[in-house]
Design a protein around this motif. Structure first.
Motif: not given
Length: 236
Positions: A80-82, A55-59
């Motif tokens: 939950g990623g971005n 959760p919160g990771d930028w990819a």
């Protein structure tokens, strides 16, 4: 229970339907199953095993309007990623947004966009199925793991490992689906998740074109010319 197998031709963006034992749950057509299985399993292992999105990771997702890209974007959002999505046209940008992409970039500015979104630090992961054309700039967008899972623009030339050091002690991996489906149990586990998400509506599968086997050359030309989106299916 119905069963099919998908056979891959010329990369993970073109498939044909053939008979085989891969169970399809009720509520999913054979066409949708064929369009989702290989690329869905690819996106699955990329976000759960190669680099497990938190959760919160930028990819950074390259070719985000393609078959893998659209599924990959949706799965990152499910975890939950971005997503910063690269696309080549406004129409493809709209498809990436519909899949859940948080930000859109061109192939000219994605590295700068990644740095600006993280205060200059870079992303923890880049998922790159494009290869030669995006590889160098992808490293500039990164502080973490470079996941090079394809080469639609050509193979990446040999790399000096010291490049990874100079750019910030980066990680580089070149995974393939076969190494993440070493036995039937592992394949069925990934297929179960993909089909369950499709059946529930959580995962949307876009079939961007249908071709007869006699039109296989046209399908490849549409892919190479960047005239396609989603999955292209060859129908026997």
């Amino acid at each position: 229970m119905r069963a099919i197998q998908v056979r891959e031709y010329g990369g993970p963006d073109v498939l044909t339907l053939v008979d085989v034992p891969a169970p399809i749950p009720e509520g999913i057509s054979e066409e949708v199953a064929a369009a989702s299985l290989l690329q869905g399993a690819t996106a699955h292992y990329l976000v759960t095993s190669t680099y497990a999105i938190q959760p919160g990771d930028w990819a950074l997702v390259h070719a985000a309007a393609g078959g893998v890209g659209l599924l990959l974007t949706q799965m990152i959002k499910m975890r939950g990623g971005n997503v910063l999505a690269t696309v080549s046209t406004p129409e493809k940008a709209e498809l990436a947004k519909q899949a859940g992409a948080d930000e859109i970039a061109t192939y000219d500015d994605f590295a700068q966009r990644a740095r600006s979104l993280t205060g200059g630090e870079g992303f923890p992961v880049v998922y790159d199925g494009v290869g030669r054309a995006t590889f160098e700039a992808s490293l500039d967008a990164l502080r973490g793991m470079m996941v090079l899972y394809g080469a639609s623009s050509g193979q990446v030339p040999p790399i000096d490992p010291q490049v990874l050091n100079r750019k910030g002690s980066l990680f580089l991996t070149r995974p393939t689906l076969g190494h993440y489906t070493r036995d039937r149990a592992e394949l069925m586990s990934r297929a179960h998740d993909v089909f369950a998400w499709v059946a529930s509506g959580r995962l949307k599968v876009r079939i961007g074109g249908r071709y007869s086997l006699e039109e296989a050359r046209l399908a490849h030309e549409d892919l190479q010319g960047r005239r396609s989106t989603g999955k292209l299916v060859l129908m026997p």
